[in-house]
Scaffold this active site. Structure first.
Site, PDB file in Angstrom:
ATOM      1  CG  HIS A  22      -1.371  -4.453  -8.684  1.00  0.00           C
ATOM      2  ND1 HIS A  22      -2.465  -4.030  -9.391  1.00  0.00           N
ATOM      3  CD2 HIS A  22      -0.323  -3.711  -9.104  1.00  0.00           C
ATOM      4  CE1 HIS A  22      -2.095  -3.083 -10.221  1.00  0.00           C
ATOM      5  NE2 HIS A  22      -0.792  -2.875 -10.073  1.00  0.00           N
ATOM      6  NE  ARG A  51       4.550   0.502  -3.727  1.00  0.00           N
ATOM      7  CZ  ARG A  51       3.813   0.751  -2.648  1.00  0.00           C
ATOM      8  NH1 ARG A  51       3.024   1.800  -2.608  1.00  0.00           N
ATOM      9  NH2 ARG A  51       3.846  -0.054  -1.605  1.00  0.00           N
ATOM     10  NE  ARG A 106       9.895   0.838  -5.060  1.00  0.00           N
ATOM     11  CZ  ARG A 106       8.888   0.052  -4.711  1.00  0.00           C
ATOM     12  NH1 ARG A 106       8.843  -0.460  -3.500  1.00  0.00           N
ATOM     13  NH2 ARG A 106       7.916  -0.207  -5.551  1.00  0.00           N
ATOM     14  CG  ASN A 143       3.736  -3.461   1.958  1.00  0.00           C
ATOM     15  OD1 ASN A 143       3.153  -3.337   3.011  1.00  0.00           O
ATOM     16  ND2 ASN A 143       3.695  -2.553   1.002  1.00  0.00           N
ATOM     17  CG  ASP A 144       8.590  -6.981  -0.822  1.00  0.00           C
ATOM     18  OD1 ASP A 144       8.114  -8.060  -1.206  1.00  0.00           O
ATOM     19  OD2 ASP A 144       8.684  -5.981  -1.547  1.00  0.00           O
ATOM     20  CB  CYS A 165       7.949   3.392   2.706  1.00  0.00           C
ATOM     21  SG  CYS A 165       9.015   2.110   2.069  1.00  0.00           S
TER      22      CYS A 165
HETATM   23  C1  PEP Z   1       7.198  -2.796   0.845  1.00  0.00           C
HETATM   24  O1  PEP Z   1       7.605  -3.875   0.408  1.00  0.00           O
HETATM   25  O2  PEP Z   1       6.845  -2.637   2.031  1.00  0.00           O
HETATM   26  C2  PEP Z   1       7.085  -1.634  -0.031  1.00  0.00           C
HETATM   27  C3  PEP Z   1       6.762  -0.449   0.454  1.00  0.00           C
HETATM   28  O3  PEP Z   1       7.290  -1.822  -1.356  1.00  0.00           O
HETATM   29  P1  PEP Z   1       6.241  -2.505  -2.352  1.00  0.00           P
HETATM   30  O4  PEP Z   1       4.935  -2.573  -1.627  1.00  0.00           O
HETATM   31  O5  PEP Z   1       6.214  -1.640  -3.551  1.00  0.00           O
HETATM   32  O6  PEP Z   1       6.872  -3.836  -2.597  1.00  0.00           O
HETATM   33 MG    MG Z   2       8.670  -3.932  -1.443  1.00  0.00          MG
END
Ligand code: PEP
Ligand code: MG
Length: 856
Positions: free
Chosen positions: A433, A540, A596, A746-747, A809
């Site tokens: 975060h 976001r 999103r 990221n996820d 993204c």
């Molecule tokens: C991701 O997961 O790559 C993403 C862009 O969303 P967040 O970082 O908000 O989970």
């Molecule tokens: Mg994500």
């Protein structure tokens, strides 16, 4: 002198080459200095006669296979004074120090005295004895440092000390002197320390060393004699300016020594200058420097010597400056028609741009490091330590810069982060975060500094070396290199000048992949616009709910007893979201904005400490115990894999309904007749096509309702975030329902590795240190694993729907190497933190240029 060992295969006569315009001298075989000297010779500059020894020859010398030194000396006048300098392939890799004044013996001392005067000849001989004794014969430096006598006496003392220490007289054979110098330099290059040092600068294990043997222009003697360096550019600013140093009666780089009584170069009211002393040599020097800049196609530092008013050019070195200078120099060279725009683009390191976008610790300032972590968001800031967001806000209200120190941050800390000058956390990685928000805000941030001790209750921070810092103490967070410093060192300000804009405009003309920004707030959007992002690739929306006045309504919504109560709370949030989106659309007029829908688990919005729970109980008119129980009930074992994203959207559909309505109403408000807004709405955390179908049906219904109510038409694009491995594998089926797929790396990285984004920081540096991971995969996209899923996703997605837009993204989009992987995988655009947009624009251009060059 020992006998020369026989020549080995691969060692040819080319290994010892007189540098002429056509001699076979190349950087990969003779080193950069030898090659540069040849270029200067080709320009007909007054370069003293020089012989280059190849990497092979020097390797041979280190193994006692000496070249024909007599023949080498035969290239020079019989009593020439020589110097030997290193010539590694890349000047950055260093090499042994130069040895000057080789060849002076008792015999040549006399003839040298006739040529340049007794005192100067004696001084040169003495210097040579000292240098030879310490650097070549490796005698005890103290035996020579203690000699106080000067002139003839000093020389006699040095010769005597040599004889005493070496137990033999100072060599009087020029060939012996030169052989020993060559041998000691060749061996120094093979030493372990030298090898480690150059490997740390990127040199391969088998990097070679060349040597150049050059006749010396002496710099000492009758008339105006001396040495110095000159360049036509200021290496700090990159602006044109004659800079350098000159010292009369000096050699080598003495003019650059601290405390040297160097002269000005150009005429200067403050004191004597080279231009006064040797006007012709000075103007010749300027024209040589300008010619070298033009023909060597780089800003060059010229190393020169003046011998009785006559100019010699000894060397030319490419000027390396600060990042800001690098941009200006490259742009000016292209604007002057010396290099092409493409070359200018290739000369600037994309990461260097991010240094220009943020304040940095002055490279000249003293640093007192107290800890290290992951460099999560670049730039540096100093301030007083605070341990909570409330204190950060109080500090901002007093106009006092502060550093927010937390174990980790949560959405509740966003306001504190806004108020702080920088953030430091104990836990977390590149996509935690604090890191994501820090980059979005352009706020310097170091995360995962777990070698420091964070005693939040005691309001103390313990440095890695055990020093204690308390609340209110001043520290500096350097998010560019991940260090924490004690105190407040001097800073250099961010600077976006015309050269920066020009370079990036050239980059845009070359690149073949789009760059958008991840932007959550109007301020982010404005930054994205300033950095010429091609739109917003990810907004976001959840971050909007942490604004003052909204969190309580949000919590009421979470605690609502049924759909009716929930809708009532959401009705209060609707106008706020609508206003947010309207502003975003307005700021980004003419450019796409991708919003999103709500993603995080709801309990992230709930308080975690007693004071927060009490406050919430008051706001809701409930007992603290009830509130606490409800909060506990909402807890999950694995929240990142739990009730979040589209799962929340399906089970609590009123949230997405409200957001869709806010987006569409804002669309109509921000649309102009000639410029309609076409919003992009994106569904997070999808793992099956059915989820998309259900959400799409509801969003279509909201769109139809808004159109009917307002009597106006609009269109929108529906997209799916592909961030679970399953979504990649089923991308063809998912694409059938979507206009675009945006891959959340990221996820996707988290789920592909089974590696928590928020906890990986604890062991990431160990893992990278042990070579288990080459790099932090949240920082550098994993080409093999996650990359393979991306490639599968792109191929299947395009199979499922022709012409579908594909993007990234996740944070990786702003990392140059990762961007290359995305480009290879065929994505249409990447979207990254606004402050990384310029870096991505340049990196994208470089990939495109490289491909064009390869294609011929
Ligand atoms: C991701 O997961 O790559 C993403 C862009 O969303 P967040 O970082 O908000 O989970
Ligand atoms: Mg994500």
């Amino acid at each position: 002198m020992e006998d020369a060992a026989p020549q080995q295969p691969g060692e040819t006569s080319r290994d010892v080459t007189l540098i002429t315009p056509t001699a076979p001298v190349q950087s990969p075989t003779h080193g950069g200095r030898a090659k540069c000297l040849q270029r200067l010779v080709r320009l007909d500059l007054p370069v003293p006669r020089t012989v280059a020894l190849s990497f092979g020859a020097v390797k041979g010398i280190a193994a006692e296979r000496m070249p024909d030194v007599e023949a080498l000396l035969g290239e020079f006048a019989p009593d020439a004074v020589l110097c030997v300098r290193p010539s590694s392939e890349d000047p950055d890799w260093g090499g042994p120090g130069a040895v000057l004044n080789i060849g002076i013996t008792d015999d040549t001392h006399a003839s040298l005295a006739e040529q340049i005067g007794r005192a100067a000849a004696t001084a040169l001989y003495t210097r040579f004895v000292h240098a030879y004794a310490v650097d070549v014969a490796r005698l005890d430096a103290d035996a020579f440092a203690g000699i106080e006598a000067e002139g003839e006496e000093g020389l006699a003392a040095a010769l005597a000390a040599y004889e005493e220490e070496a137990e033999e007289p100072f060599p009087q054979d020029r060939a012996v002197q030169l052989s020993q110098v060559l041998r000691s330099m060749a061996r120094a290059w093979e030493g372990t320390t030298a090898r480690i040092l150059r490997q740390a600068k990127g040199a391969p294990a088998d990097a070679g060393l060349g040597l150049v043997v050059q006749e010396m222009a002496l710099g000492l003697g009758h008339g105006e004699c001396g040495s110095g360096v000159l360049q036509l550019v200021n290496q700090s600013t990159g602006l044109p300016q004659i800079t350098g140093r000159y010292l009369s009666q000096s050699q080598g780089r003495e003019a650059l020594a601290k405390g040297a009584a160097s002269l000005y170069l150009e005429r200067d009211p403050r004191g004597p200058s080279l231009e006064d002393l040797a006007p012709e040599a000075f103007s010749e020097l300027l024209s040589h420097a300008a010619l070298a800049r033009k023909r060597l196609r780089a800003e060059m530092q010229m190393e020169f010597t003046i011998e009785n008013g006559r100019l010699f050019i000894l060397d030319g070195v490419v000027v390396t400056g600060t990042s800001r200078a690098a941009v200006r120099m490259a742009v000016r060279l292209a604007e002057d028609g010396i290099i092409t725009r493409q070359e200018a683009l290739m000369r600037v390191e994309p990461r260097a741009l991010s240094e220009l976008l943020h304040r940095q610790v002055d490279p000249e300032a003293a640093r007192d490091p107290i800890g290290r972590g992951i460099a999560a968001s670049p730039g540096a800031a100093s301030g007083r330590i605070v341990f909570s967001s409330a204190e950060a806000q109080a500090s901002a209200a007093r106009n006092e810069p502060c550093i927010l120190v937390r174990r980790e941050t949560s959405p509740e800390d966003v306001r504190g982060m806004h108020a702080a000058s920088a953030v430091l956390t104990e836990r977390g990685g590149m996509t935690s975060h604090a890191a994501v928000i820090g980059r979005g805000l352009g706020l310097p941030c170091v995360v995962g500094a777990n070698r420091m001790r964070f005693h939040l209750r005691r309001r103390e921070l313990l440095a890695e070396d055990g020093r204690l810092f308390r609340e209110g103490d001043i520290i500096t967070v350097d998010g560019t290199n991940g260090t924490i410093l004690s105190g407040a060192p001097a800073m250099v300000e961010a600077l976006l000048d015309d050269s920066f804009q020009t370079l990036l405009a050239w980059a845009d003309a070359e690149r073949d992949i789009g760059v958008r920004a991840n932007a959550d707030t109007p301020a982010d959007a404005q930054t994205a616009r300033n950095f010429a992002a091609g739109g917003i690739g990810l907004c976001r929306t959840e971050h909007m709910f942490f604004e003052p006045g909204r969190l309580t309504v949000m919590r009421e919504m979470i605690f609502a007893d049924g759909p009716e109560d929930r809708r009532a709370a959401l009705d209060q949030l609707l106008p706020m979201q609508r206003a947010d989106f309207t502003e975003l659309f307005r700021i980004m007029t003419g450019l796409p904005v991708c919003i999103r829908l709500f993603d995080p688990p709801l309990h992230e919005f709930l308080p975690t400490d007693r004071a927060g729970l009490r406050e919430l109980a008051e706001a809701l008119g409930m007992a603290v115990s009830d509130v606490t129980r409800r909060v506990e009930q909402m807890g999950e074992y694995n929240p990142m894999l739990g009730m979040r994203g589209v799962r929340l959207g399906l089970t609590v559909p009123e949230i997405y309904d409200m957001q869709a309505r806010a987006i569409f109403e804002a669309t109509l408000e921000a649309s102009r007749e000639d410029d309609p807004v076409v919003p992009e709405v994106m569904i997070p955390l999808v793992s099956t096509p059915r989820e998309v179908e259900i959400v799409k049906t509801r969003i279509d219904a909201v769109a139809a309702a808004v159109k009917t109510e307002r009597g106006r038409d609009f269109t929108y694009r529906l997209g799916v975030m592909v961030e679970t491995p399953r979504a990649c594998l089923l991308a063809d089926q998912i694409a059938a329902h979507a206009h675009f797929l945006s891959f959340g790396t990221n996820d996707l990285t988290q789920m592909t590795y089974g590696l928590s984004r928020d906890d990986a920081g604890r062991f990431m540096s160990d893992y990278v240190g042990m070579g288990v991971f080459e790099e932090d995969p949240f920082h550098l996209l994993d080409r093999e694993g996650v990359g393979e899923l991306l490639r599968i996703g792109v191929a299947r997605g395009r199979r499922g729907r022709k012409g579908i837009t594909m993007s990234i993204c996740g944070e990786h989009g702003g990392n140059p190497e990762s961007l290359g992987i995305c480009r290879d995988a065929g994505f249409d655009y990447v979207s990254c933190s606004p402050f990384r947009v310029p870096v991505a624009r340049l990196a994208a251009a470089q990939f495109a240029i490289r491909d064009k060059i390869e294609a011929g």
